[in-house]
Design an enzyme around this catalytic site. Structure first.
Site, PDB file in Angstrom:
ATOM      1  CG  ASP A  60      18.750 -27.351  45.019  1.00  0.00           C
ATOM      2  OD1 ASP A  60      19.836 -26.977  45.506  1.00  0.00           O
ATOM      3  OD2 ASP A  60      18.540 -27.442  43.791  1.00  0.00           O
ATOM      4  CG  HIS A 114      26.798 -25.638  40.701  1.00  0.00           C
ATOM      5  ND1 HIS A 114      26.014 -24.581  40.284  1.00  0.00           N
ATOM      6  CD2 HIS A 114      26.078 -26.272  41.658  1.00  0.00           C
ATOM      7  CE1 HIS A 114      24.874 -24.579  40.979  1.00  0.00           C
ATOM      8  NE2 HIS A 114      24.892 -25.591  41.818  1.00  0.00           N
ATOM      9  CG  HIS A 171      17.832 -27.991  38.861  1.00  0.00           C
ATOM     10  ND1 HIS A 171      16.936 -27.512  39.782  1.00  0.00           N
ATOM     11  CD2 HIS A 171      19.021 -28.106  39.504  1.00  0.00           C
ATOM     12  CE1 HIS A 171      17.559 -27.326  40.943  1.00  0.00           C
ATOM     13  NE2 HIS A 171      18.827 -27.681  40.807  1.00  0.00           N
TER      14      HIS A 171
HETATM   15 FE    FE Z   1      20.360 -27.552  42.367  1.00  0.00          FE
HETATM   16 ZN    ZN Z   2      23.311 -26.585  43.069  1.00  0.00          ZN
END
Ligand code: FE
Ligand code: ZN
Length: 242
Positions: A60, A114, A171
């Site tokens: 994404d 992450h 996001h």
């Molecule tokens: Fe993401």
């Molecule tokens: Zn990510």
């Protein structure tokens, strides 16, 4: 001349960002999840995409790479540590490297946790930082490939940027993050005040990002965690929070 930044909402809650340098005519796309809406948004503004910057390998954030490159011939820059997982990369960078957009300089900052090679891009003269999925409004990224110690260090690094720095995250997670922030710090009046604004914005279908380093210092329970253990505790609680 300052750069212009444009927001492109895609998929369910992703933001792709366009950074345009009018003086040079260069435009960078940050984390293109998809191609078509990005190409359309650039065309609408009369901007020609010359670069893609990827903060990490997740689809994404990179899914539009190949199609945008095919359409524009742009150069794709991203984390060296994730080059194997981003086969479309042209330029591999790591913390301390510099990426340029016309005459504007972006400093690469390593923010692993992450994902193992996650980077942020800080444009000091513009007072802008693109943080991908590391720092969110009142939140931080999930620890998929790293530790709470690393994320704690990332929060300290990003939190040490000038307070007026505008933070572009990838996001729209603010409302969900804020609901947890209210529980993590029930006595924090800044969180309560911010959440009232966030709820109103979301009711009207408005975005709540970008944010700023100052606002995150005041309201982000992960940036405000006193040590890695507290961040770990808060991250686990948020993962389980409904
Ligand atoms: Fe993401
Ligand atoms: Zn990510």
């Amino acid at each position: 001349m300052p750069i212009d930044v444009a927001r492109i909402p895609v998929l369910s809650d992703n933001y792709v960002w366009l950074a345009h340098d009018a003086a040079s005519g260069e435009t960078a796309v940050i984390d293109p999840a998809v191609a078509e809406p990005v190409l359309a948004a650039a065309a609408e503004r009369g901007w020609t995409i010359t670069q893609i910057w990827n903060t990490h390998w997740h689809p994404d954030h990179t899914g539009g790479n190949a199609e945008i490159k095919a359409a524009t011939g742009c150069t794709i820059t991203g984390p060296a540590a994730e080059a194997e997982r981003i086969p479309t990369l042209d330029v591999q960078v790591t913390g301390g490297d510099v990426v340029t957009l016309g005459a504007t300089t972006a400093q690469v900052i390593d923010v692993p946790a992450h994902t193992a090679g996650h980077i942020a891009l800080h444009l000091p003269t513009e007072q802008v930082v693109f943080v991908g999925d590391t720092l969110f409004a009142m939140g931080c990224g999930r620890l998929f490939e790293g530790t709470a110690e690393q994320m704690f260090a990332n929060m300290q690094t990003l939190g040490a940027l000038p307070p007026e720095t505008v933070v572009y995250c990838a996001h729209e997670y603010t409302q969900s993050n804020g609901r947890y922030a209210l529980v993590a710090e029930p006595d924090n009046a800044d969180i309560a005040a911010r959440m009232a604004q966030v709820d109103a914005a979301r009711t009207n279908g408005e975005p709540t990002v970008p944010t700023t380093i100052a606002l995150e210092r005041a309201t982000n329970p992960f940036m405000r965690a006193k040590d890695a253990a507290e961040l770990a505790e808060r991250r686990a609680a948020k993962d389980a929070f409904r």
